[in-house]
Write a protein that holds these residues in place. Structure first.
Motif, mmCIF file in Angstrom:
data_model
loop_
_atom_site.group_PDB
_atom_site.id
_atom_site.type_symbol
_atom_site.label_atom_id
_atom_site.label_comp_id
_atom_site.label_asym_id
_atom_site.label_seq_id
_atom_site.Cartn_x
_atom_site.Cartn_y
_atom_site.Cartn_z
ATOM 1 N N PRO A 96 -1.104 -0.258 -5.584
ATOM 2 C CA PRO A 96 -0.782 -0.104 -4.164
ATOM 3 C C PRO A 96 -0.840 -1.415 -3.378
ATOM 4 O O PRO A 96 -0.315 -1.487 -2.288
ATOM 5 C CB PRO A 96 -1.845 0.872 -3.661
ATOM 6 N N ASP A 137 6.949 -1.830 -0.184
ATOM 7 C CA ASP A 137 5.631 -1.277 -0.492
ATOM 8 C C ASP A 137 5.864 -0.050 -1.373
ATOM 9 O O ASP A 137 6.609 0.844 -0.984
ATOM 10 C CB ASP A 137 4.978 -0.881 0.841
ATOM 11 N N ALA A 139 4.302 2.526 -1.846
ATOM 12 C CA ALA A 139 3.959 3.803 -1.217
ATOM 13 C C ALA A 139 5.096 4.351 -0.357
ATOM 14 O O ALA A 139 5.091 5.514 0.023
ATOM 15 C CB ALA A 139 2.701 3.640 -0.364
ATOM 16 N N THR A 140 6.099 3.480 -0.034
ATOM 17 C CA THR A 140 7.200 3.956 0.805
ATOM 18 C C THR A 140 8.371 4.475 -0.030
ATOM 19 O O THR A 140 9.357 4.947 0.518
ATOM 20 C CB THR A 140 7.727 2.826 1.723
ATOM 21 N N TRP B 549 -3.154 -6.277 4.094
ATOM 22 C CA TRP B 549 -2.496 -5.058 3.602
ATOM 23 C C TRP B 549 -1.674 -4.390 4.694
ATOM 24 O O TRP B 549 -1.496 -3.191 4.670
ATOM 25 C CB TRP B 549 -3.507 -4.066 3.049
ATOM 26 N N ARG B 552 1.036 -2.296 3.298
ATOM 27 C CA ARG B 552 0.687 -1.481 2.135
ATOM 28 C C ARG B 552 0.109 -0.160 2.600
ATOM 29 O O ARG B 552 -1.063 -0.051 2.899
ATOM 30 C CB ARG B 552 -0.325 -2.233 1.255
ATOM 31 N N ARG B 553 0.993 0.851 2.644
ATOM 32 C CA ARG B 553 0.595 2.106 3.287
ATOM 33 C C ARG B 553 -0.550 2.802 2.556
ATOM 34 O O ARG B 553 -1.422 3.383 3.163
ATOM 35 C CB ARG B 553 1.803 3.039 3.359
ATOM 36 N N ALA B 554 -0.540 2.715 1.206
ATOM 37 C CA ALA B 554 -1.560 3.431 0.448
ATOM 38 C C ALA B 554 -2.950 2.823 0.645
ATOM 39 O O ALA B 554 -3.945 3.412 0.248
ATOM 40 C CB ALA B 554 -1.198 3.433 -1.034
ATOM 41 N N LEU B 555 -3.017 1.615 1.247
ATOM 42 C CA LEU B 555 -4.318 0.974 1.427
ATOM 43 C C LEU B 555 -4.802 1.067 2.868
ATOM 44 O O LEU B 555 -5.780 0.439 3.241
ATOM 45 C CB LEU B 555 -4.240 -0.496 0.999
ATOM 46 N N PHE B 559 -5.412 7.182 4.215
ATOM 47 C CA PHE B 559 -4.148 7.503 3.548
ATOM 48 C C PHE B 559 -4.349 8.658 2.574
ATOM 49 O O PHE B 559 -5.292 8.683 1.809
ATOM 50 C CB PHE B 559 -3.622 6.280 2.792
#
Lengths: 214, 561
Positions: A96, A137, A139-140, B549, B552-555, B559
């Motif tokens: 991530p 990213d 996660a997107t 970050w 960085r969405r997961a971080l 989340f």
């Protein structure tokens, strides 16, 4: 001299896994390059334990006897990073904190110049139609896109065998078919021995190889 | 290398405590060549025992431990029972966090400024409601019964226990409370009888740490506690700093008595624990329902939120005093602002705050590195912490500081270590490490280790995977643990004073030393700087992952995949 055709591929020579006194599973198999062996069974039948044993992550509470060889190299006692075994997990597990492209670069074997590595990573992304997504990213990305990146990340590390640990089970029905086709097309093209663990009949049929039911 | 980490950690946690206790046994029984006494005698004990008001001190130190823990735990448990899962509950957490980061001394000064007869509360009410035009002659702060001290401790321990309890909640199933309600129990009683027993089993050691802390605290007792006679711990500190060296032996004897007092208080708590469990079970099994609990819920809500609010209001008051000019009673606000105190103290502040920061950063960095090494070792060798290992972690928090730090200072004096910044840092490390471990262990163990497997199978070694995958992904909790470790270090008064041998003054020792003087502007300056240092580090460390970050969405915190 190349190893003779008979030695190539993934050999599970009388592999037995047990926990304490209880034997969990025993298997004797030779998966040749380009072949797919499918293991089917309900959860708790030791499928994932076998994947762990082959990839080098068997928890200490388990004991494993027998020999695992890959292209004539005995890998039974090697640390995971030196086994040259690729694993596709149930989840894509894209790191991530890294971008999509960085995830691929992380997997490429060392050597080569930075520019060459970058080109190789972009080629792999283009092969799954994600050349535009390198900077993003992870996660997107959508679920299907993440699955594709996970596949090329494994391929990027140039494994000599591929283990598939129910890699399609978390994808929705529409995506599952296309991702499955992509994966099997890729492993055939690269002539890799493949061990597929699943409890989905469709997966087993699509794999087209022999099936062992646990 | 990694395999040595747990031994080093255990050595740091146990070594100073055991050695410190051993080194006071000799002096306590009259054998102290260092102070020119040899042989064996119980005179130090006799001397301590016959000093005026000694039993009053002992009694005060004994009861205040269990009572502090009882009141704060009861309020926190009631509050959770009443509001768990509501927006108010989450709001309370936001309010509590800065209170936890605040050193005890600064919080105590703020409370003193609020509740003293010449303090802010009476100023607000005077002269209109009270008729006072001069501060009344009440002994509200430093009262002989120790009520102000109890109040200060409860107010500061509520946020701590609240956070500890929240951390334990996910390991229990809150749906049990719903079952109990469907079975006809009132909201609070349902939670207390169904969820709380499981939660309490998890938070037992931190609660014990609160009991032990309250029986032996020094800085808060010097600020809010009674003067004559003071608590046992303050009395011991006075004997330790007496110019007459033979008084050190009295101090050593009293330190052993302090150990006994704290252990007795813990024993009493243990007995009470079992009594409450039996009583609760009996009432629950007899089918009492306690449905009319609205007053209880209101009390819990008001007092828990009130506690956090009081500490934060105290902080504002400290800030205001530090820049106040003429501020006569009963004016609610100063007539003018004056930065003179800041100007005059600037050099000294930079010096002592700089030293405090250096010690805090060093101690916390070492603690974080060592804890990470221990956790990685546990992961690689598939070790689960045993109950004894957990107890080891809490040992420095359960044994009274004053009991073993004195012995430790004697030991290091013999080795010529005392009075150095390294010795002070090492002493801080003993108290910083348990908290850093407790805060890091959960996120570390919650980490999805398949990321590590994936990276290993891409051909990377164990060490490489640790550095390139696990540490970066866990950057946020690691930095939070660092900031907490720093805050713990800043709050340390006794280790700085005793191990520093007075030669390493920090913002904390200087602030506490002002307690008896009563110069509120000066106290305001030092207490404010002490309170702000942890906030600055918390803010800076929160900024790093936010910037690093940002894409960085997961971080991001909170989340969910």
């Amino acid at each position: 001299m190349n190893p003779s055709a008979n030695d190539r591929g993934l050999k599970l020579d009388h592999v037995k896994i047990s926990k304490g006194e209880t034997a969990l599973m025993a298997i004797n198999a030779h998966i040749r390059p380009g072949e797919v062996l499918t293991l089917m069974g309900p959860s708790g039948s030791g499928k994932s334990t076998l994947i762990n044993a082959i990839s080098g992550f068997l928890p200490k509470v388990f004991a494993c006897t027998g020999t695992i060889t890959l292209d004539a190299v005995n890998i039974t006692r090697l640390p995971p990073e030196r086994r040259r075994v690729g694993v596709l997990f149930q989840d894509p597990l894209l790191f991530p904190h890294l971008s999509v492209l960085e995830n691929i670069l992380y997997a490429l074997p060392p050597g080569d110049t930075g520019a060459a590595r970058l080109m190789r990573a972009n080629e792999l992304l283009a092969a799954v139609n994600l050349e535009e997504c390198g900077k993003r990213d992870p996660a997107t990305l959508s679920g299907g896109q993440q699955a594709r990146v996970a596949l090329i990340r494994v391929i990027a590390a140039e494994p000599h065998a591929l283990l598939l640990d129910e890699p399609f089970s978390k994808l929705d029905a529409q995506l599952r078919g296309s991702v499955r086709e992509l994966v099997f097309a890729e492993v055939r093209r690269r002539d890799l021995p493949v061990l597929l663990v699943t409890h989905d009949e469709e997966d087993a049929k699509a794999a087209g190889g022999s099936i062992i039911a646990l | 290398m990694l395999r040595l980490a747990p031994f080093l950690a255990i050595g740091i946690l146990i070594g100073p405590v055991l050695a410190g206790l051993m080194f006071i046994i000799g002096p306590a029984f009259g054998h102290a060549p260092l102070f020119g006494a040899t042989g064996f005698s119980v005179a130090p004990f006799a001397h301590a025992w016959h000093s005026p008001g000694f039993l009053t001190s002992v009694w005060l130190s004994f009861w205040i431990g269990p009572v502090t823990a009882l009141i704060s735990l009861a309020l926190v448990a009631l509050f959770t029972a009443a509001f768990s899962g509501t927006r108010l509950f989450n709001g309370a957490l936001t309010l509590m966090k800065p209170v936890i980061a605040m050193p005890h001394a600064a919080a105590a000064f703020g409370l003193a400024f609020l509740i003293a007869p010449s303090g802010f509360m009476l100023r607000l009410l005077s002269p209109e409601l009270t008729g006072f035009s001069r501060p009344p002659d009440w002994l509200v702060v430093n009262d002989p019964a120790g009520i102000a001290l109890l109040f200060g401790l409860v107010v500061k321990e509520i946020p701590f226990l609240f956070l500890v309890l929240i951390a334990a909640l996910p390991q229990t199933d809150e749906r049990y409370a719903r079952v109990a309600r469907v079975l006809g129990r009132g909201q609070v009683w349902a939670w207390l009888t169904s969820v709380f027993p499981g939660v309490y089993a998890q938070i037992r050691l931190p609660v014990y740490a609160v009991v032990a802390f309250a029986t032996s605290v020094v800085d808060v007792a010097m600020i809010l506690g009674p003067g004559t006679p003071p608590t046992l711990s303050v009395r011991i500190l006075r004997w330790m700093s007496d110019p007459d060296l033979t008084m050190r032996m009295t101090a050593a004897a009293a330190a052993l008595i302090q150990l006994g007092v704290t252990l007795s208080a813990l024993g009493l708590w243990w007995l009470g624990e079992h009594a409450v469990a039996r009583l609760g079970k009996m009432l629950a099994l007899r089918g009492y329902r306690f449905c009319h609990d609205l007053p209880l819920r209101l009390l819990a809500g008001a007092s828990t939120l009130g506690a956090a609010f009081l500490v934060l209001a105290g902080l504002a008051l400290i800030a205001l005093w530090s820049i106040s000019g003429l501020w006569r009673f009963p004016d609610a606000l100063p007539q003018n602002l004056d930065f003179g105190t800041w100007m005059r103290e600037a050099n000294q502040i930079v010096n002592v705050a700089g030293r405090a920061m250096l010690i805090g950063i060093l101690a916390s960095l070492i603690a974080v590195a060592l804890v990470l090494a221990c956790l990685e070792n546990e992961y690689r060798n598939q070790i689960q912490l045993s109950r004894w290992a957990r107890l080891t972690l809490y040992l420095p928090l359960l044994v009274p500081q004053i009991a073993f730090l004195f012995g430790l200072s004697i030991w290091w004096l013999l080795w010529g270590w005392d009075g150095t910044i390294w010795a002070v840092t090492a002493a801080h490390l003993v108290f910083v490490m348990p908290y850093v471990y407790l805060l890091l262990a959960d996120p570390w163990n919650a980490f999805d280790t398949r990321y590590l497997a994936a990276a290993r199978l891409l051909g990377k070694s164990e060490n490489r995977v640790l550095l390139t995958i696990r540490l970066p992904i866990l950057l946020r909790p690691i930095l939070t643990a660092f900031a907490l470790g720093f805050a713990i270090s800043i709050a340390q008064y006794l280790p700085t004073l005793l191990i520093g041998a007075g030669r390493q003054p920090t913002i904390t020792t200087e602030a506490v030393a002002l307690a008896s003087g009563g110069n509120r502007r000066l106290i305001g300056v030092y207490a404010l700087v002490q309170a702000l240092l942890p906030f600055v580090i918390f803010a800076l460390t929160a900024l790093i992952p936010t910037i690093l970050w940002r894409n960085r969405r997961a971080l991001q915190p909170g989340f969910v995949r």
